[in-house]
Write a protein that holds these residues in place. Sequence first.
Motif, mmCIF file in Angstrom:
data_model
loop_
_atom_site.group_PDB
_atom_site.id
_atom_site.type_symbol
_atom_site.label_atom_id
_atom_site.label_comp_id
_atom_site.label_asym_id
_atom_site.label_seq_id
_atom_site.Cartn_x
_atom_site.Cartn_y
_atom_site.Cartn_z
ATOM 1 N N VAL A 56 0.663 -1.356 -0.092
ATOM 2 C CA VAL A 56 -0.131 0.089 0.059
ATOM 3 C C VAL A 56 0.941 1.226 0.221
ATOM 4 O O VAL A 56 1.966 1.100 0.424
ATOM 5 N N HIS A 57 0.603 2.777 -0.580
ATOM 6 C CA HIS A 57 0.870 3.396 -1.271
ATOM 7 C C HIS A 57 0.085 4.818 0.015
ATOM 8 O O HIS A 57 -1.213 5.132 -0.358
ATOM 9 N N PHE A 58 1.026 5.646 0.676
ATOM 10 C CA PHE A 58 -0.106 6.454 1.343
ATOM 11 C C PHE A 58 0.251 8.175 0.605
ATOM 12 O O PHE A 58 1.464 7.856 1.378
ATOM 13 N N HIS A 59 -0.501 8.614 0.541
ATOM 14 C CA HIS A 59 0.166 9.911 0.367
ATOM 15 C C HIS A 59 0.002 11.402 2.084
ATOM 16 O O HIS A 59 -1.397 11.021 1.956
ATOM 17 N N LEU A 60 0.675 11.666 2.497
ATOM 18 C CA LEU A 60 0.176 12.209 3.999
ATOM 19 C C LEU A 60 0.611 13.967 3.919
ATOM 20 O O LEU A 60 1.578 14.130 3.452
ATOM 21 N N TYR A 61 -0.562 14.207 5.030
ATOM 22 C CA TYR A 61 0.408 15.768 4.993
ATOM 23 C C TYR A 61 0.747 16.683 3.404
ATOM 24 O O TYR A 61 1.878 17.194 3.525
ATOM 25 N N SER A 62 -0.320 16.741 2.679
ATOM 26 C CA SER A 62 0.226 16.968 1.598
ATOM 27 C C SER A 62 -0.377 18.757 1.617
ATOM 28 O O SER A 62 -1.727 18.816 1.825
ATOM 29 N N PHE A 63 -0.063 19.741 1.500
ATOM 30 C CA PHE A 63 0.492 20.855 0.460
ATOM 31 C C PHE A 63 0.225 21.042 -1.226
ATOM 32 O O PHE A 63 1.384 20.434 -1.011
ATOM 33 N N PRO A 64 0.009 22.460 -1.337
ATOM 34 C CA PRO A 64 0.028 22.480 -2.569
ATOM 35 C C PRO A 64 1.240 23.548 -2.696
ATOM 36 O O PRO A 64 1.809 23.907 -3.881
ATOM 37 N N ASP A 65 2.673 24.013 -2.162
ATOM 38 C CA ASP A 65 2.965 24.643 -2.503
ATOM 39 C C ASP A 65 4.388 23.590 -2.134
ATOM 40 O O ASP A 65 4.260 22.701 -1.415
ATOM 41 N N ALA A 66 5.461 24.296 -2.545
ATOM 42 C CA ALA A 66 6.508 23.353 -2.572
ATOM 43 C C ALA A 66 6.929 23.474 -1.722
ATOM 44 O O ALA A 66 6.632 24.900 -0.777
ATOM 45 N N GLN A 67 8.097 22.937 -1.169
ATOM 46 C CA GLN A 67 9.029 23.535 0.360
ATOM 47 C C GLN A 67 8.064 23.682 1.626
ATOM 48 O O GLN A 67 8.375 24.956 2.365
ATOM 49 N N ALA A 68 6.646 23.596 1.641
ATOM 50 C CA ALA A 68 6.073 23.432 2.321
ATOM 51 C C ALA A 68 6.202 23.188 3.821
ATOM 52 O O ALA A 68 6.995 21.655 4.289
ATOM 53 N N PRO A 69 6.998 24.207 4.949
ATOM 54 C CA PRO A 69 7.772 23.873 6.663
ATOM 55 C C PRO A 69 7.124 22.624 6.871
ATOM 56 O O PRO A 69 7.506 21.700 7.882
ATOM 57 N N ALA A 70 5.526 22.558 7.151
ATOM 58 C CA ALA A 70 4.525 22.140 7.520
ATOM 59 C C ALA A 70 4.984 20.428 7.382
ATOM 60 O O ALA A 70 4.722 19.347 7.955
ATOM 61 N N THR A 71 5.116 20.240 6.244
ATOM 62 C CA THR A 71 5.255 18.939 5.598
ATOM 63 C C THR A 71 6.391 17.852 6.266
ATOM 64 O O THR A 71 6.823 16.826 6.376
ATOM 65 N N ARG A 72 7.707 18.762 6.675
ATOM 66 C CA ARG A 72 8.808 18.996 6.741
ATOM 67 C C ARG A 72 8.780 18.336 8.090
ATOM 68 O O ARG A 72 8.931 17.389 8.814
ATOM 69 N N LEU A 73 7.860 19.157 8.995
ATOM 70 C CA LEU A 73 8.040 18.643 10.051
ATOM 71 C C LEU A 73 6.895 17.141 10.811
ATOM 72 O O LEU A 73 7.257 16.401 11.378
ATOM 73 N N ASP A 74 6.136 17.200 9.197
ATOM 74 C CA ASP A 74 5.257 16.019 9.991
ATOM 75 C C ASP A 74 6.308 14.569 9.729
ATOM 76 O O ASP A 74 5.743 13.674 9.931
ATOM 77 N N ASN A 75 7.254 15.065 8.341
ATOM 78 C CA ASN A 75 8.007 13.719 7.498
ATOM 79 C C ASN A 75 8.887 13.474 9.347
ATOM 80 O O ASN A 75 8.874 12.367 9.019
ATOM 81 N N ASP A 76 9.583 14.829 9.748
ATOM 82 C CA ASP A 76 10.423 13.658 11.016
ATOM 83 C C ASP A 76 9.331 13.313 12.102
ATOM 84 O O ASP A 76 9.937 12.945 12.710
#
Length: 185
Positions: free
Chosen positions: A88-108
């Motif tokens: 399975v594959h999931f795309h999580l914490y998606s934002f329409p902007d490049a380099q969205a800081p929130a997605t990096r925090l979520d990844n971490d």
Amino acid sequence: MNTTVERQSELIPDPASVAALVAQLVEGTWPSSDEERESFFRRLNFKTGDRVDHDSEGSATASFILLTEIPGVAFASWDSFRGRFIGVHFHLYSFPDAQAPATRLDNDAVSGKLTDLYGPPTRPWEDEEVPPSIWRVNRCEVVTHLFTMRDSTLMLSISDEELAAAAEAEAVHQTHNPDKIDPSS
């Protein structure tokens, strides 16, 4: 209060929930038949949607939309190879902007939870700002990969390591060996 802690309390899905889902997927018996996969999906409240790779009907690999009630999932899919469930594959914490800081925090945050469960990940290459992280658990491969070039999303994949390698090998073989002319004809 630490802003990371504040942000993590708002994550949808919560990183602890993501880690718990990964544990449900990898710590039990991996489905080896379509009937077992269907039972597995019922237990996780997953449903199969439309096939997403219609242009490759002759391929041994098939991909389908994965319908799930997990909040915050932007897209999910599942794959099979020769009728056997790969993963399975999931795309999580998606934002329409490049380099969205929130997605990096979520990844971490998700990587931290998975590291707590399964130890440090391996990284197949280090030439990206945030390279993919891979954990191997119970014959399964858990991969997180942060994408931030066009939009920002965290891809989480869980797959049968051996079956995924076989599917990849066949796909590489097919792309490197176009239809050959039979010299006997």
